[in-house]
Design a protein around this motif. Structure first.
Motif, PDB file in Angstrom:
ATOM      1  N   GLU A  81       0.821  -1.206   0.000  1.00 40.94           N
ATOM      2  CA  GLU A  81       0.000   0.000   0.000  1.00 40.94           C
ATOM      3  C   GLU A  81       0.854   1.254   0.000  1.00 40.94           C
ATOM      4  N   ALA A  82       1.967   1.218   0.729  1.00 45.07           N
ATOM      5  CA  ALA A  82       2.857   2.384   0.761  1.00 45.07           C
ATOM      6  C   ALA A  82       3.462   2.642  -0.617  1.00 45.07           C
ATOM      7  N   LEU A  83       3.824   1.578  -1.316  1.00 43.38           N
ATOM      8  CA  LEU A  83       4.397   1.770  -2.644  1.00 43.38           C
ATOM      9  C   LEU A  83       3.337   2.265  -3.627  1.00 43.38           C
ATOM     10  N   LEU A 105       2.973 -10.813 -19.220  1.00 45.16           N
ATOM     11  CA  LEU A 105       2.223  -9.624 -18.844  1.00 45.16           C
ATOM     12  C   LEU A 105       0.949  -9.567 -19.686  1.00 45.16           C
ATOM     13  N   PRO A 106      -0.229  -9.425 -19.061  1.00 42.72           N
ATOM     14  CA  PRO A 106      -1.490  -9.428 -19.821  1.00 42.72           C
ATOM     15  C   PRO A 106      -1.525  -8.302 -20.847  1.00 42.72           C
ATOM     16  N   ARG A 107      -1.946  -8.630 -22.057  1.00 44.24           N
ATOM     17  CA  ARG A 107      -1.978  -7.655 -23.148  1.00 44.24           C
ATOM     18  C   ARG A 107      -3.147  -6.676 -23.038  1.00 44.24           C
ATOM     19  N   ASP A 108      -4.111  -6.937 -22.131  1.00 48.10           N
ATOM     20  CA  ASP A 108      -5.270  -6.049 -22.029  1.00 48.10           C
ATOM     21  C   ASP A 108      -5.046  -4.923 -21.025  1.00 48.10           C
ATOM     22  N   ARG A 109      -3.829  -4.745 -20.565  1.00 42.13           N
ATOM     23  CA  ARG A 109      -3.501  -3.682 -19.628  1.00 42.13           C
ATOM     24  C   ARG A 109      -2.080  -3.210 -19.917  1.00 42.13           C
ATOM     25  N   PRO A 110      -1.627  -2.113 -19.323  1.00 40.91           N
ATOM     26  CA  PRO A 110      -0.256  -1.666 -19.545  1.00 40.91           C
ATOM     27  C   PRO A 110       0.763  -2.764 -19.209  1.00 40.91           C
ATOM     28  N   LEU A 111       1.829  -2.816 -19.999  1.00 39.76           N
ATOM     29  CA  LEU A 111       2.750  -3.956 -19.965  1.00 39.76           C
ATOM     30  C   LEU A 111       3.845  -3.782 -18.918  1.00 39.76           C
ATOM     31  N   TRP A 112       3.428  -3.719 -17.643  1.00 35.79           N
ATOM     32  CA  TRP A 112       4.399  -3.672 -16.558  1.00 35.79           C
ATOM     33  C   TRP A 112       3.756  -4.163 -15.273  1.00 35.79           C
ATOM     34  N   SER A 113       4.606  -4.547 -14.320  1.00 32.67           N
ATOM     35  CA  SER A 113       4.138  -4.933 -12.985  1.00 32.67           C
ATOM     36  C   SER A 113       5.292  -4.791 -12.005  1.00 32.67           C
ATOM     37  N   PRO A 118      -5.004  -7.008 -38.602  1.00 36.05           N
ATOM     38  CA  PRO A 118      -3.881  -7.850 -38.178  1.00 36.05           C
ATOM     39  C   PRO A 118      -2.534  -7.398 -38.714  1.00 36.05           C
ATOM     40  N   ALA A 119      -2.527  -6.856 -39.932  1.00 37.31           N
ATOM     41  CA  ALA A 119      -1.247  -6.476 -40.541  1.00 37.31           C
ATOM     42  C   ALA A 119      -0.771  -5.105 -40.079  1.00 37.31           C
ATOM     43  N   ALA A 120      -1.620  -4.340 -39.408  1.00 39.99           N
ATOM     44  CA  ALA A 120      -1.252  -2.990 -39.008  1.00 39.99           C
ATOM     45  C   ALA A 120      -0.285  -3.020 -37.838  1.00 39.99           C
ATOM     46  N   ARG A 121       0.572  -2.003 -37.785  1.00 42.73           N
ATOM     47  CA  ARG A 121       1.490  -1.894 -36.663  1.00 42.73           C
ATOM     48  C   ARG A 121       0.696  -1.534 -35.404  1.00 42.73           C
ATOM     49  N   PRO A 122       0.947  -2.197 -34.274  1.00 41.40           N
ATOM     50  CA  PRO A 122       0.171  -1.909 -33.059  1.00 41.40           C
ATOM     51  C   PRO A 122       0.374  -0.470 -32.593  1.00 41.40           C
ATOM     52  N   SER A 123      -0.499  -0.036 -31.716  1.00 43.88           N
ATOM     53  CA  SER A 123      -0.402   1.313 -31.164  1.00 43.88           C
ATOM     54  C   SER A 123      -0.735   1.277 -29.682  1.00 43.88           C
ATOM     55  N   TRP A 124      -0.389   2.367 -28.995  1.00 38.61           N
ATOM     56  CA  TRP A 124      -0.690   2.519 -27.575  1.00 38.61           C
ATOM     57  C   TRP A 124      -1.948   3.361 -27.412  1.00 38.61           C
ATOM     58  N   GLU A 125      -2.770   2.994 -26.429  1.00 36.69           N
ATOM     59  CA  GLU A 125      -3.954   3.782 -26.108  1.00 36.69           C
ATOM     60  C   GLU A 125      -4.121   3.824 -24.590  1.00 36.69           C
ATOM     61  N   ALA A 126      -4.787   4.841 -24.104  1.00 35.98           N
ATOM     62  CA  ALA A 126      -5.042   4.938 -22.665  1.00 35.98           C
ATOM     63  C   ALA A 126      -5.887   3.756 -22.205  1.00 35.98           C
ATOM     64  N   ASP A 127      -5.519   3.184 -21.065  1.00 38.37           N
ATOM     65  CA  ASP A 127      -6.281   2.075 -20.494  1.00 38.37           C
ATOM     66  C   ASP A 127      -7.438   2.656 -19.680  1.00 38.37           C
ATOM     67  N   PRO A 128      -8.677   2.501 -20.141  1.00 33.63           N
ATOM     68  CA  PRO A 128      -9.802   3.115 -19.420  1.00 33.63           C
ATOM     69  C   PRO A 128     -10.053   2.500 -18.054  1.00 33.63           C
ATOM     70  N   SER A 129      -9.541   1.303 -17.814  1.00 40.65           N
ATOM     71  CA  SER A 129      -9.762   0.654 -16.515  1.00 40.65           C
ATOM     72  C   SER A 129      -8.465   0.532 -15.723  1.00 40.65           C
ATOM     73  N   PHE A 130      -7.525   1.462 -15.974  1.00 36.68           N
ATOM     74  CA  PHE A 130      -6.226   1.382 -15.304  1.00 36.68           C
ATOM     75  C   PHE A 130      -6.375   1.510 -13.789  1.00 36.68           C
ATOM     76  N   GLU A 131      -5.758   0.567 -13.068  1.00 36.72           N
ATOM     77  CA  GLU A 131      -5.723   0.598 -11.606  1.00 36.72           C
ATOM     78  C   GLU A 131      -4.350   0.131 -11.148  1.00 36.72           C
ATOM     79  N   LEU A 132      -3.745   0.894 -10.258  1.00 34.86           N
ATOM     80  CA  LEU A 132      -2.423   0.509  -9.753  1.00 34.86           C
ATOM     81  C   LEU A 132      -2.457  -0.831  -9.029  1.00 34.86           C
ATOM     82  N   VAL A 156       3.734   5.693  -5.826  1.00 36.88           N
ATOM     83  CA  VAL A 156       3.692   5.748  -7.291  1.00 36.88           C
ATOM     84  C   VAL A 156       2.487   6.562  -7.763  1.00 36.88           C
ATOM     85  N   ALA A 157       1.354   6.435  -7.077  1.00 40.21           N
ATOM     86  CA  ALA A 157       0.142   7.151  -7.494  1.00 40.21           C
ATOM     87  C   ALA A 157       0.363   8.654  -7.536  1.00 40.21           C
TER      88      ALA A 157
END
Length: 430
Positions: free
Chosen positions: A35-37, A105-113, A61-75, A41-42
């Motif tokens: 919780e402190a961390l 790392l799950p692809r449906d959220r930002p790629l870090w943990s 499928p052939a298009a280069r991927p892109s980044w988008e804001a994660d609408p359900s982002f939670e630390l 970070v928050a």
């Protein structure tokens, strides 16, 4: 925001056997709760929007991927307690890190943990920060750590870190046409120098499996600098690191009853411009290949030979020439770019990768807990069963070893051999 061609290529390297992570392991002097961390970070994550972006879905499928804001982002989904209850024995930390590196790392959220080892034996704690290599290279990860983790000013010192220091990416503006022509003229000699095949098979070549082992080495930064100063000339800190690695690998192979032939290190070179924003995306690096003269039993002669190799390649501007060539091929001849990349990744071209980045130049803390150790690790590659990643931090230099245990048994012994070689180099130069 689309991924660069290089980031997309790295993303597609992920397979059932290779996860494609970079990793930071941060050891803290006192316990730190999840919780402190999260609260720490928050309060700072707005400085780094990439940490709240995920890969976009629903594109062709052939298009280069892109980044988008994660609408359900939670630390809470990214900063979690490490597995295991109660205090964790320090000797188990490499096992926890290896297990994290095997995880996807799950692809449906930002790629870090970040896995938080809240209580490590000896009254300490540790953080295991994974980030997909498609989102960040070593230099980018260090800027992100400065932005969201370190309490104190952790800006890199104005000293060398990687093989060539911080090299700016080539400017493709029209005013550089003369320099671009000079780069073009250097291409044939650069390719002959950098991509010549090794004269012996790599001892770390083999089919990569899904399991990983890790090990840590460290030595005082001043010891490495003393070696460089004692030898004289233009020997650099990175030359000393490569010599310690070469001698350690040589000793480890001989101890395991294996032959020692010619070996070559792939040394990434940062192409990020100086003073880049913390949230600058992706990978901007190139490389040079350095013959390690592992057949030479005399460690000082080996160091001088490595210095001659790196000096020759830097004087010829090999990294910027290769960077410009691959960048141009990607745009005008993608099949040639892919062929060049495959050649550059061949086990007949290099034996293992040794990276080296700057960490915080002075002591830092995380949420009030002083940092007592910092390591960086990176994923192995097809047909390259071990990878070494170095980082300087305050007065310390540390190397993280990632390996496939089926092909590289006793990676802890390899780390110890490199530590021993660093001490032996210091003794050899007086």
């Amino acid at each position: 925001m689309r991924l660069s061609a290089e980031d997309a290529r790295i993303l597609h390297l992920e397979t059932e056997l290779i996860a494609g992570h970079t990793c930071k392991v941060v050891e803290l002097a006192q316990p730190l709760g999840v919780e402190a961390l999260r609260a720490h970070v928050a309060g700072r994550i707005d400085q780094t929007p990439i940490l709240a972006r995920r890969l976009a879905s629903g594109r062709a499928p052939a298009a280069r991927p892109s980044w988008e804001a994660d609408p359900s982002f939670e630390l809470d989904r990214h900063i979690r307690p490490a597995s295991g209850d109660g205090e964790v024995d320090r000797r188990r930390l490499p096992e926890l890190v290896a297990s994290a590196l095997e995880r996807r790392l799950p692809r449906d959220r930002p790629l870090w943990s970040i896995d938080v080892v809240e209580r490590l034996s000896g009254g300490a704690a540790a953080l295991v920060w994974l980030m997909h290599h498609a989102a960040a290279d070593g230099a980018t990860c260090e800027r992100l750590a400065e932005a969201v983790l370190w309490d104190a000013d952790g800006r890199p010192a104005d000293t060398e870190s990687s093989a060539t220091g911080a090299s700016a990416a080539p400017d493709r503006a029209p005013g550089r046409s003369r320099a671009a022509l000079a780069e073009l003229g250097r291409v044939p000699a650069t390719l002959r120098r950098e991509l010549a095949p090794l004269r012996a098979a790599s001892p770390f070549d083999g089919p990569i499996g899904p399991r990983r082992t890790v090990a840590f080495a460290r030595c005082p930064l001043d010891d490495l600098r003393r070696v460089a100063r004692s030898v004289g000339g233009h020997v650099t800190l990175n030359d000393v690191v490569l010599a310690a690695v070469a001698g350690g690998v040589r000793a480890w192979l001989l101890r395991h009853g294996r032959s020692v032939g010619p070996m070559r290190a792939k040394v990434p070179v940062s192409m990020h411009p100086a003073h880049e924003e913390p949230d600058a995306l992706g990978n901007r690096d190139c490389f040079l290949f350095v013959d390690l003269t592992t057949e030479e039993p005399d460690r000082v002669r080996r160091l001088l030979a490595i210095n001659a190799e790196t000096a020759r390649r830097k004087a010829a501007h090999d990294p910027s020439t290769i960077y410009a060539l691959l960048n141009d091929l990607t745009h005008v001849a993608p099949p040639l770019a892919r062929a060049a990349s495959r050649l550059a990744m061949s086990p007949r071209t290099f034996t293992f990768s040794v990276s080296n980045v700057r960490g915080p130049a002075r002591p830092v803390a995380v949420a009030g807990a002083p940092v007592t150790g910092l390591w960086t690790l990176a994923e192995v590659a097809p047909r390259h069963a071990v990878r070494l990643s170095g980082v300087s931090s305050a007065d310390d230099f540390a190397i993280g070893f990632t390996a496939d245990p089926a092909l590289v048994p006793d990676v802890a012994g390899l780390a110890a051999a490199v530590e021993n070689e660093a001490r032996a180099l210091l003794a050899a130069v007086g």
